[in-house]
Design an enzyme around this catalytic site. Structure first.
Site, PDB file in Angstrom:
ATOM      1  N   HIS A   2       0.758  -1.138  -0.068  1.00 26.30           N
ATOM      2  CA  HIS A   2       0.070   0.053  -0.043  1.00 26.30           C
ATOM      3  C   HIS A   2       0.862   1.104  -0.047  1.00 26.30           C
ATOM      4  CE1 HIS A   2      -3.577  -2.515   0.788  1.00 26.30           C
ATOM      5  NE2 HIS A   2      -2.656  -3.198   1.565  1.00 26.30           N
ATOM      6  N   SER A 152     -12.179  -1.380  -3.545  1.00 29.66           N
ATOM      7  CA  SER A 152     -11.773  -2.551  -2.514  1.00 29.66           C
ATOM      8  C   SER A 152     -10.316  -2.259  -2.241  1.00 29.66           C
ATOM      9  CB  SER A 152     -11.907  -3.821  -3.477  1.00 29.66           C
ATOM     10  OG  SER A 152     -11.104  -3.803  -4.562  1.00 29.66           O
ATOM     11  N   ASP A 153     -10.140  -2.876  -0.831  1.00 31.08           N
ATOM     12  CA  ASP A 153      -8.679  -3.182  -0.863  1.00 31.08           C
ATOM     13  C   ASP A 153      -8.073  -4.184  -1.876  1.00 31.08           C
ATOM     14  OD1 ASP A 153      -6.201  -2.903   0.198  1.00 31.08           O
ATOM     15  OD2 ASP A 153      -6.936  -3.240   2.503  1.00 31.08           O
ATOM     16  N   TRP A 154      -6.674  -4.350  -1.991  1.00 26.71           N
ATOM     17  CA  TRP A 154      -6.140  -5.180  -3.092  1.00 26.71           C
ATOM     18  C   TRP A 154      -6.723  -6.517  -2.990  1.00 26.71           C
ATOM     19  CZ3 TRP A 154      -6.157  -0.392  -3.599  1.00 26.71           C
ATOM     20  CH2 TRP A 154      -5.220   0.359  -4.671  1.00 26.71           C
TER      21      TRP A 154
END
Ligand SMILES: *[C@@H]1O[C@H](CO)[C@@H](O)[C@H](O)[C@H]1NC(C)=O
Ligand SMILES: *[C@@H]1O[C@H](CO)[C@@H](O)[C@H](O)[C@H]1NC(C)=O
Ligand SMILES: *[C@@H]1O[C@H](CO)[C@@H](O)[C@H](O)[C@H]1NC(C)=O
Length: 615
Positions: A2, A152-154
Site C-alpha cells: 500500500h 476495494s482493498d487489493w
C-alpha cells in the site's frame, strides 16, 4: 502493498498519483496489532481529527485521499478470513467516527477492508466487507451521506453483482487475484446488467461517484501525466519533490517525541563531557534514511566538546557495558517493529507476538543501567511496549518515546535532548503494566471463518483502564515537558437544548443540528516554568451513568505555545454530537439527559479543572 504516503513527501505538485491510499484510521483496539502505527491510536476522536486534517492536507495538494480500511480491520491475523462481530453502538461511537470525520473533510474515496466477513450484532448477518450492504450502503452512503466512491482493498472484492449492489464502486487493482487475468467487473458487470442483476442506474451512480471525485480535485484539467509505477519503482521518472520537507519533518519529529520520565532535570542536556550511545536503534538504516541518532548526537555533541562512545549492537552486552560505564550519561536505544498480514518480520506474523522490546531490549537496558547511574532509554516502537522491567530502575533517569519518526529521527531527537524543543508530545495510547491489563487480545487461532468478537464494546484503551479501575504505567494523553503549565478559570457556556433535528435518512449523521457548536468551554493557560514551550490541553466528557459510557471520553485537544510567564485563554467548542450516544433502538444520536462532567487536563488522568453541563 500500500502506498500509505501520508507523510506526504511526494504529494507536493506535480502530483504523480491521482489517489493517495490514506489516511488509515482503524483503531488501536489490540495493543500489538501490526498496523496500529499507521493510524491514530486508541481513541476515535483523536483518530477522527487526524483523519480530517490528513484528508484536508492530501486533497489540498491535488491528490484524492482514501479513508481506510472500512471497517473493523483491527488486527492482521486472519484479516482475510475473519468475521468481526461489533455491536451497533460501538460501531457508531468508535469505529465509524473517523470515517464520519473523513466524510466531513470531503474525502474522495473510501477503501473497504480485507476482513472477509463483517457482522454487526442485531444489524446483519456476516457478509464480506466489500459487499456489505449495511456498512457500505447503510452506514457510509446512507447515514453519513458519503458522495464519493468506495474502492476495494487489493483483491478484497469477492463478487461482481453482489458487491456492486452492496455499494462497491471500484475493484482494485482490477484482477480477481494477483495477476489472474480475470475480473469481477468488466464483462462480468456488463453481463450482470444485461441479465438484470445490476441496474443501469447503479452503474451510472458508480461512474458518477468516481468522476465526482476526479472533478472535486480538479484532476480534469492540467493534471500531470502519471509517471511512476510503485510496483516497479526502478522504472518511470524520478522527480525530487522533497523541497524543504526535511526541516518540516524535523519539527514534526521533535513535536511528536513524548518524554515519559525525567528525574531531576536529567534532560535537557547541559554540556556533558562524555556520552555513551548503545543499541542498534541508534545506528543508520541500511535500507533507507530512517535512523542515524548516533550521527546527529555526535554532530551536536561537538559543539560542547563532548566525547561520544557508541556500541551499536543490541546483543553485545559487554560492548554495552563498556560504552556506558564511566560516562556522564548513557543513551540506550530499544525498538519494536511489526509487519502486515502478508509480511512476517523476525517471526512476528503481521501482528507483534507480544509487547516486549525486540532483540532482548530489556536485557540491554538492564546492562546499561547497571553500568551507568544516568541512563536514558529511547524507545522507537510501532506501539506500546511493556516497560516494567526497567521503568522504575533508579539508574533509568529519563525515558524518551521517539515513536517511528522518519527520516529526521536523529535531528528531531537532538532538538529534544538538547532543549531547543521543549517536549510536548502525548501518548496516543495507554502503556499498561501487563498485556492482560488491556481489554482485548489478539485472536491468533481458529480455522475457516474466524470470529473476532469485539466483546469489550466501548471499552478499549483508556476507556477500559478507567472503567475497570486499572492503573496504567503511562496513561493515554500523558507526556512531560521542560516547563510547567497552570490551568485556571474554567468557564462553560451555552446549551444543547433547542433547535430542530433532521429526521432519520440520508446524511442524518451529518445533520448541522448535531455538529454545529453549541457549548463553549474556556480556561486560562499559563506557562509557569522556566522555558518557552508547547502544552497539549485535553478535554474529556463524563456522561451521566444512565448513558453507560466510558468514564472519560476525549472530545477536544489543542496545542498551545506559550513563552515563559505568558498566559492565554484556550477555547473548545462542543457540539450536540460531542454529548451524544448512539441509540440502537431509534437509530439516531441522542443526548443523555442529566449531568455530563467536563474536565480539562494535561492527560486522561491528570485532570486540572472540572466543570459540568446539564443536558
Ligand atoms: C440471518 O441468517 C439466518 C440464517 O440464514 C436467518 O434465519 C436470519 O433471519 C437472518 N437474520 C437477518 C437479520 O437477516
Ligand atoms: C547504578 O549505576 C552505578 C554505576 O554508576 C552502579 O554502581 C549501581 O550498582 C547501579 N545501580 C543499580 C541498581 O544497578
Ligand atoms: C494556578 O491555577 C489555580 C487554579 O487552578 C489558581 O488558583 C492559581 O492562582 C494559578 N496560579 C497561577 C500562578 O496562575
Amino acid at each position: 502493498m500500500h502506498i500509505s504516503a501520508i507523510a506526504g513527501k511526494w504529494l507536493i505538485l506535480p502530483v504523480p498519483a491521482h489517489v493517495a491510499l490514506g489516511p488509515m484510521m482503524n483503531l488501536m483496539r489490540v495493543p500489538n496489532a501490526g498496523r496500529n502505527w499507521e493510524g491514530g491510536g486508541g481513541d476515535p476522536f483523536l483518530s477522527g481529527e487526524l483523519a480530517f486534517e490528513t484528508v484536508t492536507g492530501i486533497q489540498s495538494s491535488g491528490a484524492q485521499a482514501c479513508a481506510k480500511h472500512y471497517i473493523n480491520n483491527e488486527q492482521e491475523h486472519f484479516r482475510d478470513s475473519s468475521s468481526s462481530i461489533v455491536d451497533d453502538r460501538t460501531q457508531h461511537e468508535l469505529y465509524l467516527h473517523p470515517f464520519l470525520r473523513s466524510v466531513q473533510a470531503n474525502v474522495a474515496s473510501v477503501m473497504c477492508s480485507y476482513s472477509e466477513y463483517f457482522s454487526c450484532v442485531a444489524i446483519i448477518n456476516g457478509s464480506f466487507s466489500c459487499e456489505n450492504d449495511k456498512t457500505l450502503n447503510g452506514l457510509l452512503k446512507g447515514e453519513l451521506g458519503f458522495q464519493g466512491y468506495v474502492m476495494s482493498d487489493w483483491w478484497a472484492t469477492h463478487s461482481g453483482a453482489s458487491a456492486v449492489n452492496a455499494g462497491l464502486d471500484m475493484t482494485m487493482p482490477g484482477d480477481e487475484t494477483y495477476e489472474s487475468g480475470t475480473t469481477y467487473f468488466g464483462q462480468n458487470l456488463i453481463n450482470a446488467v444485461n441479465s438484470g442483476q445490476v441496474s443501469q442506474d447503479r452503474i451510472t451512480d458508480l461512474a458518477t461517484r468516481i468522476l465526482a471525485a476526479w472533478y472535486l480535485l480538479g484532476q480534469d484539467s492540467g493534471f500531470p501525466a502519471v509517471n511512476f509505477d510503485s510496483w516497479t519503482p526502478s522504472q518511470g521518472q524520478h522527480i525530487d519533490v522533497s523541497g524543504s520537507h526535511a526541516s518540516l519533518i524535523r519539527t514534526i519529529d521533535a513535536a511528536s517525541t513524548v518524554l515519559l520520565k525525567n528525574v531531576d532535570g536529567t534532560l535537557p542536556l547541559s554540556k556533558p563531557k562524555t556520552i555513551g550511545i548503545i543499541g542498534n536503534g541508534a545506528g543508520s538504516n541500511s535500507q533507507g534514511p530512517n535512523g542515524g541518532p548516533v550521527d546527529a548526537i555526535t554532530t551536536r555533541a561537538k559543539q560542547d566538546g563532548t566525547t561520544v562512545t557508541s556500541s551499536l549492537s543490541d546483543t553485545d552486552l559487554t560492548g554495552a557495558a563498556n560504552a556506558a560505564s564511566g560516562k556522564d550519561i548513557a543513551f540506550v536505544f530499544i525498538t519494536a517493529d511489526s509487519g502486515e498480514g502478508y509480511i512476517t518480520v523476525e517471526g512476528n506474523a503481521g501482528d507483534r507476538n507480544d509487547l516486549s522490546a525486540w532483540h532482548g531490549g530489556d536485557a540491554l537496558v538492564a546492562q546499561v543501567a547497571k553500568s551507568n547511574k544516568n541512563t536514558v532509554v529511547v524507545v522507537n516502537s510501532v506501539g506500546p511496549i511493556n516497560t516494567e522491567a526497567w521503568v522504575n530502575h533508579p539508574n533509568v533517569t529519563a525515558i524518551v518515546w521517539s515513536g517511528v519518526p522518519g527520516q529526521e529521527a536523529g535531528n528531531g531527537l537532538v532538538d529534544v535532548l538538547y532543549g531547543s524543543y521543549s517536549p510536548s508530545g502525548r501518548l496516543p495510547f495507554t502503556i499498561g503494566k501487563s498485556t492482560s491489563d488491556y481489554s482485548t487480545q489478539l485472536v491468533t487461532s481458529g480455522s475457516g471463518i474466524v470470529p473476532i468478537p469485539y466483546n469489550e464494546g466501548l471499552f478499549i484503551d483508556y476507556r477500559h483502564f478507567d472503567q475497570a479501575n486499572i492503573a496504567p504505567r503511562f496513561e493515554f494523553g500523558f507526556g512531560l515537558s521542560y516547563t510547567t503549565f497552570n490551568y485556571s478559570n474554567l468557564k462553560i457556556s451555552g446549551s444543547t437544548a433547542g433547535g430542530t433535528r433532521q429526521p432519520n435518512g440520508p446524511g442524518a449523521s451529518l445533520d448541522p443540528w448535531l455538529h454545529d457548536p453549541v457549548v463553549t468551554v474556556t480556561f486560562t493557560l499559563t506557562n509557569t516554568g522556566q522555558v518557552d514551550g508547547m502544552e497539549i490541553p485535553q478535554l474529556y466528557t463524563s456522561p451521566p451513568a444512565s448513558a453507560k459510557s466510558a468514564p472519560n471520553n476525549l472530545k477536544g485537544f489543542d496545542s498551545v505555545f506559550l513563552a515563559v510567564g505568558a498566559s492565554t485563554t484556550v477555547s473548545f467548542e462542543l457540539s450536540r454530537y460531542d454529548f451524544s450516544v448512539w441509540n440502537v433502538v431509534s437509530q439516531q444520536w441522542d443526548i443523555p439527559s442529566g449531568v455530563t462532567g467536563v474536565s480539562i487536563g494535561a492527560s486522561s488522568r491528570d485532570v486540572r479543572l472540572k466543570g459540568s453541563i446539564t443536558n
